[in-house]
Design a protein around this motif. Structure first.
Motif, mmCIF file in Angstrom:
data_model
loop_
_atom_site.group_PDB
_atom_site.id
_atom_site.type_symbol
_atom_site.label_atom_id
_atom_site.label_comp_id
_atom_site.label_asym_id
_atom_site.label_seq_id
_atom_site.Cartn_x
_atom_site.Cartn_y
_atom_site.Cartn_z
ATOM 1 N N UNK A 1 0.824 -1.209 0.000
ATOM 2 C CA UNK A 1 0.000 0.000 0.000
ATOM 3 C C UNK A 1 0.858 1.259 0.000
ATOM 4 N N UNK A 2 1.966 1.256 0.762
ATOM 5 C CA UNK A 2 2.757 2.492 0.873
ATOM 6 C C UNK A 2 3.567 2.790 -0.389
ATOM 7 N N UNK A 3 3.498 1.886 -1.372
ATOM 8 C CA UNK A 3 4.204 2.149 -2.629
ATOM 9 C C UNK A 3 3.269 2.589 -3.753
ATOM 10 N N UNK A 4 2.016 2.791 -3.417
ATOM 11 C CA UNK A 4 1.062 3.238 -4.444
ATOM 12 C C UNK A 4 1.256 4.745 -4.650
ATOM 13 N N UNK A 5 1.482 5.190 -5.899
ATOM 14 C CA UNK A 5 1.720 6.619 -6.123
ATOM 15 C C UNK A 5 0.471 7.463 -5.895
ATOM 16 N N UNK A 6 0.686 8.743 -5.559
ATOM 17 C CA UNK A 6 -0.417 9.673 -5.278
ATOM 18 C C UNK A 6 -1.470 9.699 -6.381
ATOM 19 N N UNK A 7 -1.022 9.667 -7.640
ATOM 20 C CA UNK A 7 -1.959 9.876 -8.751
ATOM 21 C C UNK A 7 -2.499 8.560 -9.307
ATOM 22 N N UNK A 8 -2.327 7.467 -8.574
ATOM 23 C CA UNK A 8 -2.892 6.186 -9.037
ATOM 24 C C UNK A 8 -4.411 6.291 -9.105
ATOM 25 N N UNK B 1 -4.559 -7.111 -16.303
ATOM 26 C CA UNK B 1 -3.127 -6.807 -16.383
ATOM 27 C C UNK B 1 -2.729 -5.662 -15.476
ATOM 28 N N UNK B 2 -3.406 -5.542 -14.331
ATOM 29 C CA UNK B 2 -3.117 -4.469 -13.373
ATOM 30 C C UNK B 2 -2.639 -5.059 -12.062
ATOM 31 N N UNK B 3 -1.829 -4.318 -11.279
ATOM 32 C CA UNK B 3 -1.453 -4.820 -9.951
ATOM 33 C C UNK B 3 -2.617 -4.705 -8.974
ATOM 34 N N UNK B 4 -2.622 -5.604 -7.989
ATOM 35 C CA UNK B 4 -3.575 -5.505 -6.881
ATOM 36 C C UNK B 4 -2.812 -4.945 -5.683
ATOM 37 N N UNK B 5 -3.438 -4.058 -4.942
ATOM 38 C CA UNK B 5 -2.789 -3.462 -3.776
ATOM 39 C C UNK B 5 -2.886 -4.428 -2.601
ATOM 40 N N UNK B 6 -1.799 -4.577 -1.838
ATOM 41 C CA UNK B 6 -1.797 -5.457 -0.657
ATOM 42 C C UNK B 6 -2.479 -4.721 0.502
ATOM 43 N N UNK B 7 -3.814 -4.713 0.460
ATOM 44 C CA UNK B 7 -4.623 -3.956 1.425
ATOM 45 C C UNK B 7 -6.078 -4.313 1.167
ATOM 46 N N UNK B 8 -6.950 -3.919 2.066
ATOM 47 C CA UNK B 8 -8.375 -4.024 1.803
ATOM 48 C C UNK B 8 -9.080 -2.886 2.538
ATOM 49 N N UNK B 9 -10.400 -2.833 2.395
ATOM 50 C CA UNK B 9 -11.144 -1.688 2.926
ATOM 51 C C UNK B 9 -11.792 -1.972 4.281
#
Lengths: 362, 362
Positions: free
Chosen positions: A51-58, A121-129
């Motif tokens: 999660x902490x590597x997801x860029x601001x503008x994702x 073909x997209x990454x999944x974020x290691x997180x959930x809601x």
């Protein structure tokens, strides 16, 4: 789980862990495991990003299955339907998705983002809601930050699609629930579109890999003839609440939910103890000899006494030998707003949350 | 009606005529008349364009109120809500609307496009999609041409909006009906987006001005102490079926519809005759002494015996003195596909359509 990739070899562990964090609900992860397996074989492994590597503008798109778990196990969605929900929302927003987000780390919805990620073909974020599973779509940490569920999309396996744009997340739940019922009590949804900066703030980090880790812990404990239930409790910082067998289950499918209660009687050290589980898709309240010992928002999980495999509320049945454990939820759920959204009173129980008795764990 | 303009002075006639073509349903045009009056006062008169003058590349947007007439009379929509439905669909399609289209010439929905046209500053086409009123959204002539209802939008007065994109028009009806019920049993919809060439082929021409003309005919007949009912029958090429009074009404609100049947007993020349009206929002079947004498798709209208004012199914009550008339529908409704879509069997009556007995009119 291999470095930053979810391969088919990871899916069994992921499904076992997702069933535990599903707290009895969230739908049988086995369905998600089958879909994810097919998607990964067809499109290659899914990339997973901390999660902490997801860029601001994702441009992050949450994707989930909505409906009654009792129906989901019989009406399996297609891989195409998962991607269709994401694409419908992306088209409505005019935004190209960059990341797939997991709505709930528990149950089938821990696996559904893997399906979407592989196919798109997209990454999944290691997180959930949620950091667990909950039965209604407004019951997510992003709601506590005032983030809106909509615009959201819904898609069925026949090709019908819808978009909802509502004044609050309760209205999103209401309209999407009715459409889900029309669509046959299960549908695929994409919702809570967020930029990366918002996602980093409003999601629960590390929960997809936690599912895989829990699965691995159970597998390794079994292989090493150690106690898988104790290993899970230890990893979650939780507590064992009860050991016994199921003696009665009253279950009804109502308003698109599986609602009911299970009565258990103690065995071993708990001989003579009566224990009750109250559920709406998920286990909500645990009662030991008339006293509530754990409740939402904390996690209540029912595991097979021997194997540590989680038992969902729709498969609970007479005679099962189980151990009931509890684990702490994301601390944000214990804020006043969190308790209002997912506490016992929301579900109709006239008491405050009972946090897990960590001293029992000793 | 002035040359190519609908002014506030036209709205009373329009509402009286719309109630007649509403065949008992379509919602009370009085609500539409109030809304249209407010819209025309705020934004100026609405331009009306003959169907054959709509250019090929026009972007026509149908707009209508959906829901139970019994609710619509109490939960009046806002002017903004009407335009919101059109704008939501336009935004989804990425198309700038050029014309507003009337879904049904009967009831409130004959006036709703005037509201949208005035507020959006767009012309309304002198046409509709039914040539009368029907209770479900797939029941339009465009369906006979394979034209899809969706993408369609739905908007409530609270600010909730939705878009549906379905595999057929029955699915559009089903999903929109559920959303309408959630939204409080009435909502505004925009649907059947068509280019001008398609609209010219698939709409029923002249029906908005026909409403205004019927209203004028009734008004002038009353003023001239002539029979307004006979004047209406004459203009529509219809037939008088029965004169009498209402002796019983069984009505229930079911699945978002007003369903039921009314029993009447004859007076004057019809003394001794028993007459039954069967309805679902609209009058569907007329039975005279046990014999079906008229049915959908033809129009069955119940008019006040003295004033010629149409009586809606939700205001039918004991003791009313009425005359029942029938009128021919658009001939395309009598095609096999038309009868399948709106014939008696669709509504659960086990008989073929009975076309109006024109010899009775003599």
């Amino acid at each position: 789980m291999a470095e930053r990739l979810i391969t088919e070899a990871d899916l069994d562990d992921l499904a076992v862990g997702a069933a535990i964090l599903g707290t009895g609900g969230g739908g049988d992860p086995h369905i998600g495991r089958l879909l994810a397996g097919a998607a990964v074989r067809a499109h290659g492994p899914a990339e997973i990003v901390p999660l902490d590597q997801v860029p601001d503008d994702a441009a992050t798109f949450m994707v989930a299955m909505m409906g009654a778990p009792t129906v989901m196990v019989e009406k399996v969605p297609s891989i195409e339907q998962v991607a269709a929900a994401v694409r419908a929302l992306a088209r409505y927003l005019g935004v190209e998705p960059t990341h797939v987000v997991c709505a709930e780390a528990g149950g089938v919805n821990a696996l559904v983002p893997v399906v979407a990620a592989a196919q798109l073909g997209l990454p999944v974020i290691d997180a959930d809601a949620m950091g667990r599973a909950f039965p209604e779509l407004q019951m997510v940490i992003p709601t506590l930050y005032g983030i809106t569920a909509t615009p959201m999309s819904i898609a069925d396996e026949k090709g019908n699609q819808g978009i909802f744009d509502t004044i609050d997340n309760h209205w999103a739940e209401r309209l999407a629930r009715s459409a889900t019922i029309d669509m046959g009590c299960s549908a695929m949804i994409s919702l809570y579109p967020m930029d990366g900066a918002t996602a980093r703030k409003a999601l629960v980090p590390g929960t997809v890999s936690l599912c895989a880790e829990l699965g691995r812990i159970v597998r390794e404990a079994r292989a090493g003839h150690r106690d898988p239930v104790a290993a899970v409790v230890d990893r979650l910082g939780g507590a064992e609440l009860f050991t016994g067998k199921v003696v009665d289950v009253a279950r009804r499918t109502e308003g698109g939910f599986a609602r009911g209660e299970a009565t258990l009687t103690g065995t071993g050290g708990d001989t003579g103890v009566e224990f009750t589980l109250r559920f709406q898709n998920e286990h909500l309240v645990a009662v030991r000899d008339g006293t509530v010992v754990a409740s939402v928002p904390d996690l209540i999980c029912v595991l097979d006494a021997e194997t540590g495999t989680a038992i969902t509320t729709e498969t609970l049945r007479y005679g099962q030998r189980v151990r009931v454990i509890a684990a702490p939820c994301d601390p944000r759920w214990h804020s006043p707003e969190g308790v209002e959204l997912v506490g016992p009173r929301y579900f109709g129980y006239d008491h405050d949350p009972v946090r897990i008795p960590t001293e029992v764990a000793a």
